[in-house]
Design an enzyme around this catalytic site. Sequence first.
Site, PDB file in Angstrom:
ATOM      1  N   CYS A   1      48.755  23.140  13.262  1.00  0.00           N
ATOM      2  CA  CYS A   1      47.334  23.173  12.887  1.00  0.00           C
ATOM      3  C   CYS A   1      47.125  23.985  11.618  1.00  0.00           C
ATOM      4  O   CYS A   1      46.209  23.731  10.851  1.00  0.00           O
ATOM      5  CB  CYS A   1      46.499  23.843  13.974  1.00  0.00           C
ATOM      6  SG  CYS A   1      46.532  23.016  15.549  1.00  0.00           S
TER       7      CYS A   1
ATOM      8  N   GLU B   1      38.942  13.994  11.527  1.00  0.00           N
ATOM      9  CA  GLU B   1      39.510  15.343  11.673  1.00  0.00           C
ATOM     10  C   GLU B   1      40.789  15.487  10.851  1.00  0.00           C
ATOM     11  O   GLU B   1      41.585  16.402  11.060  1.00  0.00           O
ATOM     12  CB  GLU B   1      39.722  15.670  13.153  1.00  0.00           C
ATOM     13  CG  GLU B   1      38.449  15.511  13.983  1.00  0.00           C
ATOM     14  CD  GLU B   1      37.695  16.813  14.287  1.00  0.00           C
ATOM     15  OE1 GLU B   1      38.316  17.876  14.318  1.00  0.00           O
ATOM     16  OE2 GLU B   1      36.458  16.740  14.499  1.00  0.00           O
TER      17      GLU B   1
ATOM     18  N   HIS C   1      43.248  16.826  19.495  1.00  0.00           N
ATOM     19  CA  HIS C   1      43.788  16.142  18.307  1.00  0.00           C
ATOM     20  C   HIS C   1      45.139  15.543  18.705  1.00  0.00           C
ATOM     21  O   HIS C   1      45.842  16.115  19.543  1.00  0.00           O
ATOM     22  CB  HIS C   1      44.027  17.131  17.154  1.00  0.00           C
ATOM     23  CG  HIS C   1      42.778  17.678  16.532  1.00  0.00           C
ATOM     24  ND1 HIS C   1      42.641  19.013  16.194  1.00  0.00           N
ATOM     25  CD2 HIS C   1      41.630  17.078  16.168  1.00  0.00           C
ATOM     26  CE1 HIS C   1      41.453  19.205  15.652  1.00  0.00           C
ATOM     27  NE2 HIS C   1      40.815  18.045  15.622  1.00  0.00           N
TER      28      HIS C   1
HETATM   29  O1  SUG Z   1      38.889  22.511  15.932  1.00  0.00           O
HETATM   30  N1  SUG Z   1      39.526  25.703  17.255  1.00  0.00           N
HETATM   31  C1  SUG Z   1      39.972  24.579  16.431  1.00  0.00           C
HETATM   32  C2  SUG Z   1      41.453  24.391  16.541  1.00  0.00           C
HETATM   33  C3  SUG Z   1      41.945  23.360  15.572  1.00  0.00           C
HETATM   34  C4  SUG Z   1      43.375  23.000  15.808  1.00  0.00           C
HETATM   35  N2  SUG Z   1      43.791  22.069  14.847  1.00  0.00           N
HETATM   36  C5  SUG Z   1      44.691  21.076  15.083  1.00  0.00           C
HETATM   37  N3  SUG Z   1      45.000  20.702  16.285  1.00  0.00           N
HETATM   38  N4  SUG Z   1      45.156  20.446  14.057  1.00  0.00           N
HETATM   39  C6  SUG Z   1      39.237  23.286  16.820  1.00  0.00           C
HETATM   40  O2  SUG Z   1      39.045  23.058  18.016  1.00  0.00           O
HETATM   41  C7  SUG Z   1      37.889  27.297  18.045  1.00  0.00           C
HETATM   42  C8  SUG Z   1      36.858  28.204  17.446  1.00  0.00           C
HETATM   43  C9  SUG Z   1      36.238  29.127  18.439  1.00  0.00           C
HETATM   44  O3  SUG Z   1      36.094  28.779  19.603  1.00  0.00           O
HETATM   45  O4  SUG Z   1      35.826  30.256  18.032  1.00  0.00           O
HETATM   46  C10 SUG Z   1      38.303  26.169  17.132  1.00  0.00           C
HETATM   47  O5  SUG Z   1      37.513  25.729  16.323  1.00  0.00           O
END
Ligand code: SUG
Length: 416
Positions: free
Chosen positions: A347, A162, A230
């Site tokens: 993020c 990731e 994460h």
């Molecule tokens: O991968 N949310 C992302 C958020 C990513 C956050 N990134 C970091 N922490 N670096 C994920 O979970 C939600 C999409 C939705 O539900 O429509 C989403 O993909």
Amino acid sequence: MSLREINFDGIVGPSHNYAGLSLGNIASAMHQGDPSYPRAAALQGVTKMRGNLARLGVQGFFLPLPRPNIGLLERLGPGAEHNPALLAAAWSASSMWTANAATVSPAPDTADGKCHLTPANLVTMLHRGQEWPDTQAQLKIAFGNSEHFTVHDAVPPSFGDEGAANHMRLCAGHGEAGVEVFVYGRPGGKFPARQHVEACRAVARLHGLAPERTVFIEQNPVAIEAGAFHNDVVAVANEDVVFAHELAFADRQGAYDAMRKAFPALQVVEVPDSAVSLAEAIKTYLFNAQLLTLPEGGMALIVPEECRESKAVWNWCEQMMASNGPIRQVIPVDVRQSMANGGGPACLRLRVVADPATVDPRFLLDDAKADLIESVIAANWPEQIDPADLGKEALKNSVTTARYALLEALDLTELG
Ligand code: SUG
């Protein structure tokens, strides 16, 4: 060569919506089915970038990936679009979270003296796993100068990777050789452990990192169960500082010892669970912050507005600012549209240490370009998307046209 840390923020795409696609991401589950506001989301992102441009004098960005991804639906077989989860995956604007775009090892850390980037395979979730080939295409343009950069292929499945969200770098200054810390999860818990230790090891090998300056640490399964999908939900590092929740790592003391062995000057700013519970930290995203070195000295923590609304979190921040430690300022920003999908200020950005002169200038922001991006968003991004609109022809045309208008404005139509 003047190496600097450049934050590349993902511009929020015109199809931004709440589909509840990320198991283990509490905000994503909580907001499933809510109407989304892509125009406001993207403008919030540009405002955040403008603030950091003013603070640091340098800021980059990446363009939204092409959505809906018709190719993905085709590969899933005829009629796949009638399955709401598959349809939503193809429409997801998840590439906005560029902390998951790649892992970056700056030139001073690597054997060949180049900056290495490995796009994250994001294989744990379909809507994210579709990102990397298009992300890689963009990285190959932005960092196409092969004298200074190498862009790899993603690590093969089934080792989930990731990207920078599970990677921290310790150094005396951004342009000096650093220690790279990879944080992985152990599978088998209630929620997926999205970062596999073998993916971390593969990235370290691909980037030519010295073993004595590379550390592998296990994320606390308790944190993953509480919604820290994460590591950057519970810890952030900058230069010689790690800012972490007490429950971030599986073996708390062992983790600090391992980092300190490789990087003796480490300063740990730890928030005890008794001051800010894990649940409160995850709700407010205190640690999903940008920890920035200010040109005038000292560090600033760019946190979501939600931190100011929590008594426990804001008390801690005020205490920290008064304590004369390394973090002197805490600056809240409004990224609520992204937050509702589990994406805070950290993020939304990928850190690349490079000489800005070696980066394709089309990916670097200045005030005039920020004006231009805002005007294209204001004129073209949908104001609101209701989940029931996904898949409709009119919305498909409007999000496709909107993205293309931005590519044209930024002279990046080769991204298609
Ligand atoms: O991968 N949310 C992302 C958020 C990513 C956050 N990134 C970091 N922490 N670096 C994920 O979970 C939600 C999409 C939705 O539900 O429509 C989403 O993909």
